[in-house]
Scaffold this motif. Structure first.
Motif, PDB file in Angstrom:
ATOM      1  N   LEU A   1       0.647  -1.203   0.078  1.00  0.00           N
ATOM      2  CA  LEU A   1      -0.019   0.008  -0.152  1.00  0.00           C
ATOM      3  C   LEU A   1       0.614   1.154   0.200  1.00  0.00           C
ATOM      4  O   LEU A   1       0.627   2.289  -0.067  1.00  0.00           O
ATOM      5  CB  LEU A   1      -0.892   0.288   1.376  1.00  0.00           C
ATOM      6  CG  LEU A   1      -1.521  -1.558   1.366  1.00  0.00           C
ATOM      7  CD1 LEU A   1      -2.254  -0.871   2.519  1.00  0.00           C
ATOM      8  CD2 LEU A   1      -2.868  -1.055   0.510  1.00  0.00           C
ATOM      9  N   GLY A   2       2.662   1.284   0.985  1.00  0.00           N
ATOM     10  CA  GLY A   2       3.308   2.198   0.814  1.00  0.00           C
ATOM     11  C   GLY A   2       2.831   3.439   1.579  1.00  0.00           C
ATOM     12  O   GLY A   2       2.663   4.247   1.950  1.00  0.00           O
ATOM     13  N   ILE A   3       2.007   2.625   2.857  1.00  0.00           N
ATOM     14  CA  ILE A   3       1.731   3.396   3.729  1.00  0.00           C
ATOM     15  C   ILE A   3       2.109   2.916   5.085  1.00  0.00           C
ATOM     16  O   ILE A   3       2.761   1.359   5.130  1.00  0.00           O
ATOM     17  CB  ILE A   3       0.413   3.286   3.850  1.00  0.00           C
ATOM     18  CG1 ILE A   3      -0.889   1.652   4.233  1.00  0.00           C
ATOM     19  CG2 ILE A   3      -0.458   4.288   3.348  1.00  0.00           C
ATOM     20  CD1 ILE A   3      -1.786   2.031   4.879  1.00  0.00           C
ATOM     21  N   ASP A   4       2.213   3.616   6.385  1.00  0.00           N
ATOM     22  CA  ASP A   4       2.351   3.286   7.594  1.00  0.00           C
ATOM     23  C   ASP A   4       1.221   3.012   8.433  1.00  0.00           C
ATOM     24  O   ASP A   4       0.184   3.675   8.852  1.00  0.00           O
ATOM     25  CB  ASP A   4       3.940   4.015   8.613  1.00  0.00           C
ATOM     26  CG  ASP A   4       4.810   3.945   7.717  1.00  0.00           C
ATOM     27  OD1 ASP A   4       5.205   3.157   7.182  1.00  0.00           O
ATOM     28  OD2 ASP A   4       5.388   5.429   7.777  1.00  0.00           O
ATOM     29  N   ILE A   5       1.251   1.526   9.478  1.00  0.00           N
ATOM     30  CA  ILE A   5       0.056   1.437  10.388  1.00  0.00           C
ATOM     31  C   ILE A   5       0.521   2.111  11.424  1.00  0.00           C
ATOM     32  O   ILE A   5       1.330   2.442  12.086  1.00  0.00           O
ATOM     33  CB  ILE A   5       0.350  -0.159  10.641  1.00  0.00           C
ATOM     34  CG1 ILE A   5      -0.581  -0.874   9.208  1.00  0.00           C
ATOM     35  CG2 ILE A   5      -0.643   0.081  11.863  1.00  0.00           C
ATOM     36  CD1 ILE A   5      -1.319  -0.708   8.918  1.00  0.00           C
ATOM     37  N   ALA A   6      -0.887   3.021  11.711  1.00  0.00           N
ATOM     38  CA  ALA A   6      -0.366   3.680  12.901  1.00  0.00           C
ATOM     39  C   ALA A   6      -0.266   3.348  13.877  1.00  0.00           C
ATOM     40  O   ALA A   6      -0.078   3.004  15.137  1.00  0.00           O
ATOM     41  CB  ALA A   6      -1.589   4.908  12.919  1.00  0.00           C
TER      42      ALA A   6
END
Length: 164
Positions: free
Chosen positions: A55-60
């Motif tokens: 996804l190209g995202i970080d999990i918060a």
């Protein structure tokens, strides 16, 4: 060989974030983001890495919700993945920012991502023929979503405390 995998259930504003895939034998279908654990990696690190790759995202934030077992030969896509036996760790996740996602290392067959309205998923689950026409999930994912939305519901999700 049995492998561990981590899967992300990302819900925001009444939408589920899914990986959109296409295979010649299956057509377009959707999966939850995630994948296989690597040697020396915790399952939470797997979750983070897979979401970054796909996804190209970080999990918060994340919260463990269940374990599922997947044995490919028992399911409808066995002709794609014949010898897979996975123990899937599924986490409810919050992401740091929404927007356009760019895959850094897409899965085979991954053609994008899509925010799917939860109401459409619930409607499709209760009317199984309609789901296959609108948003096709593998049977095991479809069964998980059916249980999740029936047993836990979106309100419980919104009121859950998370650990990052």
């Amino acid at each position: 060989m049995i492998r561990n995998t981590a899967r992300a259930l990302i819900i925001q504003d009444g939408l589920l974030l899914a990986i959109k895939k296409e295979r010649p034998q299956v057509g377009v279908y959707y999966t939850l983001p995630g994948g296989a654990q690597e040697i020396g990696e915790t399952i939470e690190q797997t979750l983070q890495r897979e979401c970054l790759e796909e996804l190209g995202i970080d999990i918060a934030e994340h919260k463990f919700i269940c374990i599922r077992e997947y044995i490919s030969k028992n399911h409808e896509y066995s002709f794609i993945m014949k010898e897979v036996h996975a123990v899937e760790f599924i986490y409810e996740c919050r992401i740091k920012a929404a927007g356009t996602f760019i895959s850094l290392q897409a899965d085979i067959g991954q053609i994008g991502t899509e925010w799917i309205p939860i109401e459409k998923i619930k409607q499709g689950i209760s009317e199984s023929d309609r789901l296959s026409k609108l948003y096709k999930f593998p049977i095991t994912t479809n069964d998980f979503l059916k249980e999740y939305f029936r047993d836990q519901g979106l309100e419980l999700y919104r009121n859950t405390n998370y650990e990052s």
